[in-house]
Design a protein around this motif. Sequence first.
Motif, PDB file in Angstrom:
ATOM      1  N   PRO A  49       0.829  -1.211   0.000  1.00  0.00           N
ATOM      2  CA  PRO A  49       0.000   0.000   0.000  1.00  0.00           C
ATOM      3  C   PRO A  49       0.861   1.258   0.000  1.00  0.00           C
ATOM      4  CG  PRO A  49       0.195  -0.813   2.225  1.00  0.00           C
ATOM      5  CD  PRO A  49       0.957  -1.779   1.342  1.00  0.00           C
ATOM      6  N   ARG A  50       0.202   2.414   0.003  1.00  0.00           N
ATOM      7  CA  ARG A  50       0.917   3.681   0.120  1.00  0.00           C
ATOM      8  C   ARG A  50       1.398   3.884   1.567  1.00  0.00           C
ATOM      9  NH1 ARG A  50      -2.893   7.943  -3.271  1.00  0.00           N
ATOM     10  NH2 ARG A  50      -2.637   6.949  -5.344  1.00  0.00           N
ATOM     11  N   PRO A  51       2.467   4.689   1.755  1.00  0.00           N
ATOM     12  CA  PRO A  51       2.929   4.979   3.130  1.00  0.00           C
ATOM     13  C   PRO A  51       1.819   5.624   3.938  1.00  0.00           C
ATOM     14  CG  PRO A  51       4.574   5.657   1.524  1.00  0.00           C
ATOM     15  CD  PRO A  51       3.346   5.299   0.739  1.00  0.00           C
ATOM     16  N   PRO A  52       1.780   5.381   5.249  1.00  0.00           N
ATOM     17  CA  PRO A  52       0.726   5.950   6.096  1.00  0.00           C
ATOM     18  C   PRO A  52       0.820   7.466   6.204  1.00  0.00           C
ATOM     19  CG  PRO A  52       2.390   4.881   7.435  1.00  0.00           C
ATOM     20  CD  PRO A  52       2.691   4.522   6.011  1.00  0.00           C
ATOM     21  N   HIS A  53      -0.331   8.105   6.311  1.00  0.00           N
ATOM     22  CA  HIS A  53      -0.381   9.547   6.491  1.00  0.00           C
ATOM     23  C   HIS A  53       0.333   9.928   7.786  1.00  0.00           C
ATOM     24  CE1 HIS A  53      -1.948  13.611   6.280  1.00  0.00           C
ATOM     25  NE2 HIS A  53      -2.352  13.501   7.530  1.00  0.00           N
ATOM     26  N   GLY A  54       1.148  10.922   7.736  1.00  0.00           N
ATOM     27  CA  GLY A  54       1.835  11.411   8.925  1.00  0.00           C
ATOM     28  C   GLY A  54       3.222  10.850   9.130  1.00  0.00           C
ATOM     29  N   LEU A  55       3.572   9.796   8.411  1.00  0.00           N
ATOM     30  CA  LEU A  55       4.876   9.174   8.642  1.00  0.00           C
ATOM     31  C   LEU A  55       6.020  10.085   8.205  1.00  0.00           C
ATOM     32  CD1 LEU A  55       6.210   6.581   9.691  1.00  0.00           C
ATOM     33  CD2 LEU A  55       6.258   5.752   7.328  1.00  0.00           C
ATOM     34  N   ALA A  56       5.846  10.778   7.070  1.00  0.00           N
ATOM     35  CA  ALA A  56       6.909  11.664   6.587  1.00  0.00           C
ATOM     36  C   ALA A  56       7.166  12.793   7.588  1.00  0.00           C
ATOM     37  CB  ALA A  56       6.536  12.229   5.221  1.00  0.00           C
ATOM     38  N   THR A  57       6.104  13.338   8.163  1.00  0.00           N
ATOM     39  CA  THR A  57       6.259  14.402   9.165  1.00  0.00           C
ATOM     40  C   THR A  57       6.952  13.859  10.416  1.00  0.00           C
ATOM     41  OG1 THR A  57       4.230  15.425   8.353  1.00  0.00           O
ATOM     42  CG2 THR A  57       5.041  16.144  10.510  1.00  0.00           C
ATOM     43  N   PHE A  58       6.538  12.673  10.842  1.00  0.00           N
ATOM     44  CA  PHE A  58       7.180  12.053  12.007  1.00  0.00           C
ATOM     45  C   PHE A  58       8.672  11.866  11.753  1.00  0.00           C
ATOM     46  CE2 PHE A  58       8.857   8.269  14.049  1.00  0.00           C
ATOM     47  CZ  PHE A  58       8.574   8.525  15.382  1.00  0.00           C
ATOM     48  N   LEU A  59       9.041  11.428  10.560  1.00  0.00           N
ATOM     49  CA  LEU A  59      10.444  11.189  10.234  1.00  0.00           C
ATOM     50  C   LEU A  59      11.244  12.487  10.301  1.00  0.00           C
ATOM     51  CD1 LEU A  59      12.550   9.129   9.331  1.00  0.00           C
ATOM     52  CD2 LEU A  59      11.834   9.518   6.969  1.00  0.00           C
ATOM     53  N   ARG A  60      10.644  13.584   9.862  1.00  0.00           N
ATOM     54  CA  ARG A  60      11.337  14.879   9.934  1.00  0.00           C
ATOM     55  C   ARG A  60      11.539  15.318  11.382  1.00  0.00           C
ATOM     56  NH1 ARG A  60       7.898  16.094   5.526  1.00  0.00           N
ATOM     57  NH2 ARG A  60       6.454  17.233   6.890  1.00  0.00           N
ATOM     58  N   GLU A  61      10.616  14.952  12.254  1.00  0.00           N
ATOM     59  CA  GLU A  61      10.692  15.352  13.658  1.00  0.00           C
ATOM     60  C   GLU A  61      11.598  14.448  14.496  1.00  0.00           C
ATOM     61  OE1 GLU A  61       6.598  15.001  14.523  1.00  0.00           O
ATOM     62  OE2 GLU A  61       6.051  16.989  13.765  1.00  0.00           O
ATOM     63  N   LEU A  62      11.936  13.299  13.956  1.00  0.00           N
ATOM     64  CA  LEU A  62      12.639  12.290  14.733  1.00  0.00           C
ATOM     65  C   LEU A  62      14.010  12.727  15.245  1.00  0.00           C
ATOM     66  CD1 LEU A  62      12.484   9.494  15.916  1.00  0.00           C
ATOM     67  CD2 LEU A  62      13.193   8.549  13.699  1.00  0.00           C
ATOM     68  N   PRO A  63      14.855  13.405  14.456  1.00  0.00           N
ATOM     69  CA  PRO A  63      16.171  13.816  14.995  1.00  0.00           C
ATOM     70  C   PRO A  63      16.048  14.651  16.264  1.00  0.00           C
ATOM     71  CG  PRO A  63      16.164  14.024  12.618  1.00  0.00           C
ATOM     72  CD  PRO A  63      14.756  13.712  13.013  1.00  0.00           C
ATOM     73  N   ARG A  64      15.040  15.509  16.339  1.00  0.00           N
ATOM     74  CA  ARG A  64      14.837  16.312  17.546  1.00  0.00           C
ATOM     75  C   ARG A  64      14.511  15.417  18.745  1.00  0.00           C
ATOM     76  NH1 ARG A  64      10.339  17.625  19.882  1.00  0.00           N
ATOM     77  NH2 ARG A  64       9.075  17.144  18.041  1.00  0.00           N
ATOM     78  N   ILE A  65      13.687  14.407  18.528  1.00  0.00           N
ATOM     79  CA  ILE A  65      13.322  13.483  19.609  1.00  0.00           C
ATOM     80  C   ILE A  65      14.547  12.703  20.072  1.00  0.00           C
ATOM     81  CG2 ILE A  65      11.918  11.458  20.165  1.00  0.00           C
ATOM     82  CD1 ILE A  65       9.899  12.476  18.074  1.00  0.00           C
ATOM     83  N   LEU A  66      15.392  12.297  19.129  1.00  0.00           N
ATOM     84  CA  LEU A  66      16.605  11.565  19.492  1.00  0.00           C
ATOM     85  C   LEU A  66      17.528  12.426  20.347  1.00  0.00           C
ATOM     86  CD1 LEU A  66      17.465   9.685  16.160  1.00  0.00           C
ATOM     87  CD2 LEU A  66      16.166   8.863  18.123  1.00  0.00           C
ATOM     88  N   ARG A  67      17.674  13.693  19.972  1.00  0.00           N
ATOM     89  CA  ARG A  67      18.514  14.597  20.776  1.00  0.00           C
ATOM     90  C   ARG A  67      17.926  14.782  22.177  1.00  0.00           C
ATOM     91  NH1 ARG A  67      18.577  17.374  15.796  1.00  0.00           N
ATOM     92  NH2 ARG A  67      17.021  18.860  16.566  1.00  0.00           N
ATOM     93  N   GLN A  68      16.627  14.896  22.247  1.00  0.00           N
ATOM     94  CA  GLN A  68      15.944  15.080  23.535  1.00  0.00           C
ATOM     95  C   GLN A  68      16.183  13.895  24.463  1.00  0.00           C
ATOM     96  OE1 GLN A  68      11.801  15.975  23.026  1.00  0.00           O
ATOM     97  NE2 GLN A  68      11.339  15.871  25.223  1.00  0.00           N
ATOM     98  N   ALA A  69      16.306  12.688  23.876  1.00  0.00           N
ATOM     99  CA  ALA A  69      16.526  11.469  24.663  1.00  0.00           C
ATOM    100  C   ALA A  69      18.002  11.135  24.812  1.00  0.00           C
ATOM    101  CB  ALA A  69      15.801  10.301  24.008  1.00  0.00           C
ATOM    102  N   ASP A  70      18.887  12.047  24.418  1.00  0.00           N
ATOM    103  CA  ASP A  70      20.327  11.795  24.460  1.00  0.00           C
ATOM    104  C   ASP A  70      20.673  10.525  23.701  1.00  0.00           C
ATOM    105  OD1 ASP A  70      22.967  12.291  25.110  1.00  0.00           O
ATOM    106  OD2 ASP A  70      22.870  11.201  27.004  1.00  0.00           O
ATOM    107  N   ALA A  71      20.066  10.406  22.507  1.00  0.00           N
ATOM    108  CA  ALA A  71      20.293   9.229  21.656  1.00  0.00           C
ATOM    109  C   ALA A  71      20.448   9.668  20.206  1.00  0.00           C
ATOM    110  CB  ALA A  71      19.136   8.247  21.803  1.00  0.00           C
ATOM    111  N   ALA A  72      21.148  10.776  20.013  1.00  0.00           N
ATOM    112  CA  ALA A  72      21.256  11.370  18.681  1.00  0.00           C
ATOM    113  C   ALA A  72      21.898  10.439  17.668  1.00  0.00           C
ATOM    114  CB  ALA A  72      22.033  12.683  18.754  1.00  0.00           C
ATOM    115  N   ASP A  73      22.733   9.505  18.134  1.00  0.00           N
ATOM    116  CA  ASP A  73      23.438   8.617  17.207  1.00  0.00           C
ATOM    117  C   ASP A  73      22.696   7.307  16.947  1.00  0.00           C
ATOM    118  OD1 ASP A  73      25.530  10.408  16.881  1.00  0.00           O
ATOM    119  OD2 ASP A  73      26.630   9.622  18.603  1.00  0.00           O
TER     120      ASP A  73
END
Length: 281
Positions: free
Chosen positions: A114-138
């Motif tokens: 099927p097509r990618p789920p709605h919202g996944l592309a936005t979540f992916l763009r936001e993910l680096p910020r979440i990783l930094r927030q959790a001290d898991a940037a790498d």
Amino acid sequence: MEFTSVEGEQRYAALVRAAATCVVGLDFDGTLSPIVDDPAQAHIHPDASDVLVDLATQVQAIAVVTGRPARQALALGGLEEVGNAIGDAGKELYLFGQYGNERWSSTNRRVISPRPPHGLATFLRELPRILRQADAADAHIEDKGLAVAVHTRRLPDPRGAFERLLPLVREQARRHELTVEPGRNVIEVRSPGMHKGVVVETLVRELEPGALLFAGDDLGDVEAFEAVATLREQGLPTLLVCASSEEESSLESRADVVVKGPEGVLDLLRQLTVDARDLRA
């Protein structure tokens, strides 16, 4: 293999008797393929191809059910070649990728997706910020097309990073109406409504098996175990197999048989093949 109860032994014996009509469902990572630091290097166990082809002569069908993209599992597992050999035996190999969102079989050799789920592309763009927030940037980000997986295995404190990330990822996924699937030092985000339990139900509906075995290793297989348990209550002979490890043992209490990793799974499948063949001889 280690049965968890007398009932587990009895369920195995019943499965052997019904082997000719049995569908065998198998997870990929941790069940057919050893867990490795780099998910792109998680090749199927070297003995698995021969074991699956031999098993196919004694059962109705085999299905590999994985969170990986179908094309990736096909490549890492050499499953097209396995499918050819199973087809030569007059049987069929199924592959359900991305928890059932993708489908391939040795008869219909194209991946249906099927097509990618709605919202996944936005979540992916936001993910680096979440990783930094959790001290898991790498942490390693794996874009699967229909899902995103965050791997903490290669970080200095994999479990700590996983536990810091999980609530943050859950909250962000909820905002985008996505579902979260935790695994062995990996957190996967994907569309809701599809999981391995749905795949089990699909296999039963389409193939109408006389028995069903499912083998898995972590939390991503819980829904499949639950679906099999429901089928058991309805009278279908079933067997639940946990491929345990030092990292993950969450399925052990739900399983009829506990084995050690992919080697243990293959040993069990070899034994099932021999026992079914001997019974029919």
